[in-house]
Design an enzyme around this catalytic site. Sequence first.
Site, mmCIF file in Angstrom:
data_model
loop_
_atom_site.group_PDB
_atom_site.id
_atom_site.type_symbol
_atom_site.label_atom_id
_atom_site.label_comp_id
_atom_site.label_asym_id
_atom_site.label_seq_id
_atom_site.Cartn_x
_atom_site.Cartn_y
_atom_site.Cartn_z
ATOM 1 N N GLU A 132 -41.252 -21.718 -39.514
ATOM 2 C CA GLU A 132 -40.781 -23.312 -38.815
ATOM 3 C C GLU A 132 -40.443 -22.023 -37.330
ATOM 4 O O GLU A 132 -40.702 -21.797 -36.728
ATOM 5 C CB GLU A 132 -39.577 -23.112 -39.552
ATOM 6 C CG GLU A 132 -38.804 -23.860 -38.640
ATOM 7 C CD GLU A 132 -37.537 -24.974 -38.993
ATOM 8 O OE1 GLU A 132 -36.791 -24.624 -39.972
ATOM 9 O OE2 GLU A 132 -36.333 -25.352 -37.858
ATOM 10 N N HIS A 185 -37.343 -26.934 -33.335
ATOM 11 C CA HIS A 185 -37.614 -27.121 -35.015
ATOM 12 C C HIS A 185 -38.592 -27.284 -35.721
ATOM 13 O O HIS A 185 -39.267 -28.534 -34.719
ATOM 14 C CB HIS A 185 -36.627 -27.572 -35.796
ATOM 15 C CG HIS A 185 -35.349 -26.457 -35.446
ATOM 16 N ND1 HIS A 185 -34.608 -25.811 -36.316
ATOM 17 C CD2 HIS A 185 -34.454 -26.482 -33.969
ATOM 18 C CE1 HIS A 185 -33.110 -24.576 -35.632
ATOM 19 N NE2 HIS A 185 -32.834 -25.231 -35.224
ATOM 20 N N GLU A 249 -36.830 -32.032 -34.239
ATOM 21 C CA GLU A 249 -37.854 -31.883 -35.439
ATOM 22 C C GLU A 249 -39.024 -31.902 -34.913
ATOM 23 O O GLU A 249 -39.295 -33.453 -34.394
ATOM 24 C CB GLU A 249 -36.980 -31.978 -36.068
ATOM 25 C CG GLU A 249 -35.459 -31.958 -36.770
ATOM 26 C CD GLU A 249 -36.094 -30.588 -37.765
ATOM 27 O OE1 GLU A 249 -36.464 -29.805 -37.804
ATOM 28 O OE2 GLU A 249 -34.570 -30.558 -37.772
HETATM 29 ZN ZN LIG Z 1 -35.002 -26.008 -38.279
#
Ligand SMILES: [Zn+2]
Length: 284
Positions: A132, A185, A249
Site C-alpha cells: 500500500e 490509501h 481508498e
Molecule cells: Zn492505509
Amino acid sequence: MHTRLKVALPLLFILIALLLILPTQANASVSNTGQTTANLNIRAAPSTDAAIIGKFPAGTQFQYIDRGDGWGQITIQSQTGYLSLDYVTAAKKETAAPAPAESSSGQPVHRIVIDPGHGGKDPGAIGNDTMEKWVALTISEKLQRRLLANGYDVKMTRSEDVFIPLPERATLSNNWKADLFVSVHANSATSSSAKGLESYYYGASSSGKQLASSIQTALVANTNNENRGTHSADFYVLRHTSMPAVLVETGFISNPADAVLLNDEGYQDKVASSIAEGIKDYAS
Ligand SMILES: [Zn+2]
C-alpha cells in the site's frame, strides 16, 4: 452542477417555505417590526402604571401594532402586551446569515496537503505482490503534479519511503493552514472479493462530506471501478486536521483485479486526475 448551486437551491426552498408560513402565523394586522433600544417592560395596558407582564432585553426584534398613542401592542404567548415606543426603533434589516455549508465550501482553496498513507517501516496493506505504501506514494505524486498544474499550492506529508507518524501529518497541515487535506490509501479486506473505491470524511463535517462526494463521483465516473460510496470515519488524520479532509481508498490490495489496477499506470493516472477533478468541482 456546481457545489455552491447544490447548496443554494435547498436553502432557497427553505426560504420560500418560511416566507409562505410566516405571514399565516403572524397576526394579519401586525405591520411594524421594531427593535428595542433599551431593556423594555411589557405592560398589561398602554400605561406606565400598568402591571409589568414581561421584559424585552435591548436589541430585541419584534412585531407590533402602532396604536398611534406612543404605545405598541404585541401578542406574546397569546397574551396582549404593550410597549412604550419611545424605546423602539425600526428594526435593522436582517442581514442574511451565511449558510454554514456554503461558507465552508465557498472558502477559496489555495493550499492542499496530499498525504500518501503509511511509509517506511509501515507498509500498510500487503497482498498480491503489492504494498500500500508504494501505491499511495505513486498516486500521490501524480496527484501532486495535477494540482500544481491547476495552480494550487501543494505540500506532501512525505515524498519518499519514510515513516511519518500520524500526528505529524495533521500538525503539518494545520500549521501550514491548508485549505484541503487529501489522504491517499489502498484498502484491504479479509474477503478477497471486496473491491472498489471509497472516500471517507470526518464525523458530521459537511464540507468534508461534500469534498468526499465530489472526489468519489469523479473516481467512479472515470475508472468504472465499483462504487462503495462515501462514509464518515474517525480516522486520526481526518479528526485532527482543521480543514475539510478526505481519505481516499483507491482500490483493494486484497482483491486480485484491484491489485492489477493499483499497479497499472493508466489506472493510477485516472485515480489521480479524478481526485484533482473532484477537488476542482468542490472548490468551484
Ligand atoms: Zn492505509
